[in-house]
Design a protein around this motif. Sequence first.
Motif, short mmCIF file in Angstrom:
data_model
loop_
_atom_site.label_atom_id
_atom_site.label_comp_id
_atom_site.label_asym_id
_atom_site.label_seq_id
_atom_site.Cartn_x
_atom_site.Cartn_y
_atom_site.Cartn_z
N LEU A 20 0.82 -1.22 0.00
CA LEU A 20 0.00 0.00 0.00
C LEU A 20 0.85 1.26 0.00
O LEU A 20 0.37 2.33 -0.40
CB LEU A 20 -0.93 0.01 1.22
CG LEU A 20 -2.01 -1.06 1.30
CD1 LEU A 20 -2.79 -0.92 2.59
CD2 LEU A 20 -2.94 -0.96 0.10
N GLY A 21 2.10 1.14 0.46
CA GLY A 21 2.93 2.32 0.62
C GLY A 21 2.51 3.07 1.87
O GLY A 21 1.46 2.79 2.46
N TYR A 22 3.33 4.03 2.28
CA TYR A 22 3.03 4.75 3.51
C TYR A 22 1.73 5.56 3.44
O TYR A 22 0.92 5.50 4.38
CB TYR A 22 4.21 5.64 3.89
CG TYR A 22 5.46 4.87 4.20
CD1 TYR A 22 5.42 3.70 4.96
CD2 TYR A 22 6.71 5.28 3.73
CE1 TYR A 22 6.57 2.98 5.26
CE2 TYR A 22 7.86 4.58 4.01
CZ TYR A 22 7.80 3.42 4.76
OH TYR A 22 8.94 2.71 5.05
N ASP A 46 6.41 6.39 9.90
CA ASP A 46 7.14 5.89 8.73
C ASP A 46 6.92 6.79 7.52
O ASP A 46 7.84 7.01 6.71
CB ASP A 46 6.69 4.47 8.41
CG ASP A 46 7.18 3.46 9.44
OD1 ASP A 46 8.12 3.79 10.19
OD2 ASP A 46 6.61 2.35 9.50
N TRP A 47 5.71 7.31 7.37
CA TRP A 47 5.39 8.17 6.22
C TRP A 47 6.21 9.45 6.24
O TRP A 47 6.79 9.86 5.23
CB TRP A 47 3.90 8.49 6.23
CG TRP A 47 3.41 9.28 5.06
CD1 TRP A 47 3.91 9.26 3.79
CD2 TRP A 47 2.32 10.19 5.05
NE1 TRP A 47 3.20 10.11 2.97
CE2 TRP A 47 2.22 10.69 3.71
CE3 TRP A 47 1.41 10.62 6.01
CZ2 TRP A 47 1.23 11.62 3.35
CZ3 TRP A 47 0.43 11.53 5.65
CH2 TRP A 47 0.36 12.03 4.34
N ARG A 95 2.48 7.89 19.46
CA ARG A 95 2.94 6.67 18.79
C ARG A 95 3.98 6.97 17.70
O ARG A 95 5.03 6.34 17.70
CB ARG A 95 1.74 5.89 18.22
CG ARG A 95 2.17 4.61 17.51
CD ARG A 95 2.84 3.66 18.48
NE ARG A 95 3.39 2.48 17.84
CZ ARG A 95 4.65 2.34 17.45
NH1 ARG A 95 5.50 3.35 17.61
NH2 ARG A 95 5.08 1.23 16.91
N PRO A 96 3.73 7.88 16.76
CA PRO A 96 4.78 8.15 15.78
C PRO A 96 6.02 8.78 16.40
O PRO A 96 7.13 8.61 15.89
CB PRO A 96 4.11 9.10 14.77
CG PRO A 96 2.96 9.67 15.49
CD PRO A 96 2.49 8.60 16.42
N LEU A 97 5.84 9.54 17.51
CA LEU A 97 7.02 10.05 18.19
C LEU A 97 7.87 8.89 18.69
O LEU A 97 9.09 8.87 18.50
CB LEU A 97 6.60 10.94 19.37
CG LEU A 97 7.73 11.48 20.25
CD1 LEU A 97 8.70 12.32 19.42
CD2 LEU A 97 7.18 12.29 21.41
N GLY A 103 6.64 6.17 -0.96
CA GLY A 103 5.83 7.38 -0.85
C GLY A 103 6.10 8.20 0.39
O GLY A 103 5.33 9.11 0.71
N GLY A 104 7.21 7.90 1.09
CA GLY A 104 7.55 8.65 2.30
C GLY A 104 7.93 10.09 2.00
O GLY A 104 8.37 10.41 0.88
N LEU A 105 7.77 10.96 2.98
CA LEU A 105 8.08 12.37 2.79
C LEU A 105 9.55 12.69 2.98
O LEU A 105 9.99 13.80 2.68
CB LEU A 105 7.24 13.22 3.75
CG LEU A 105 5.72 13.09 3.57
CD1 LEU A 105 4.98 13.96 4.59
CD2 LEU A 105 5.30 13.49 2.15
N GLY A 106 10.31 11.74 3.54
CA GLY A 106 11.76 11.88 3.61
C GLY A 106 12.27 12.91 4.61
O GLY A 106 13.36 13.46 4.43
N LEU A 107 11.53 13.16 5.70
CA LEU A 107 11.99 14.14 6.68
C LEU A 107 13.10 13.60 7.57
O LEU A 107 13.80 14.38 8.22
CB LEU A 107 10.81 14.59 7.56
CG LEU A 107 9.68 15.35 6.86
CD1 LEU A 107 8.63 15.78 7.88
CD2 LEU A 107 10.22 16.56 6.11
N GLY A 108 13.27 12.29 7.62
CA GLY A 108 14.27 11.71 8.52
C GLY A 108 13.70 11.52 9.91
O GLY A 108 12.65 12.08 10.27
N TYR A 109 14.41 10.71 10.70
CA TYR A 109 13.89 10.35 12.02
C TYR A 109 13.94 11.52 13.01
O TYR A 109 13.00 11.72 13.78
CB TYR A 109 14.66 9.15 12.57
CG TYR A 109 14.56 7.95 11.65
CD1 TYR A 109 13.31 7.42 11.33
CD2 TYR A 109 15.69 7.38 11.08
CE1 TYR A 109 13.20 6.34 10.47
CE2 TYR A 109 15.59 6.30 10.22
CZ TYR A 109 14.35 5.78 9.92
OH TYR A 109 14.24 4.71 9.06
#
Length: 271
Positions: free
Chosen positions: A111-113, A168-169, A219-221, A176-182
């Motif tokens: 499905l992608g992110y 992850d997105w 959770r995403p944090l 399809g990630g936005l690529g902001l980094g962790y």
Amino acid sequence: MHEAPDQGHPVPSSHSTLRTVVSKVPEITLGFWVIKIAATTLGETGGDWVTMSLNLGYIVGTLIFAVLFILLVAAQVKAGRFHPYLYWATIVGTTTLGTTIADFADRSVGLGYPGGVALVATLLLISLGVWHKSEGTVSFRSITKPRVEWFYWCTILFSQTLGTALGDWLAGTDRGGLGLGYENGALVFGVGLVIVAGLYFWSSVSRTLLFWLAFVLTRPLGATLGDLLDKPLAQGGMNLSRLYASLVLLAFMALCVHFIPQRPAAPGTAA
């Protein structure tokens, strides 16, 4: 004169009355959110350890954590009162299962992110909608009956899964990630939590709504913090052992549960 009770309508015992009003979830305090973030970070590293480091894959990992989730929720529902260690073990059960479900949907199903986020967000809204239609509230203060407890834990599971997918997105560079980094991803969600906290203290926005927003955002944090710990250096992580990182987080969380005062939430309908 003291009147004898109607024999056809026995007076309920104090024990049965208490069982209908005693909450088995903790009051929402700063300590609650500290333990919650630790639990979500542990869910990320622990889930990745089972599926990736042990090479069991997302399907097997999901099945393992699904069984664990059901057993823990059943024990939580059966318990007669609030048990901090059982409650937080169940939270860890939801966050590890949420990790593997999100990874399975994003990566194995393909499905992608963005697709994973859309799917799980829909499931979360459906869960909240069914719960509200059945009980008239989705407040954490209403968790006083077995049926409501199952609604609560299923909604918690979907919120944890959505948080994983969101983390992850934002951080990912593929699918399809936005690529902001962790680091930047953790910063974004941290700012989001600060905004929610500000609304809590300086606005009249529904406390129930703010609770669920904060629950999703922590959770995403935790996911981005967990990925920061265990992902390879080439992907922006610190390349720590998933097992060691999980054990350290587990020990930290156990100490927090032991030393941070916790009490059952007061029953009610408004958070």
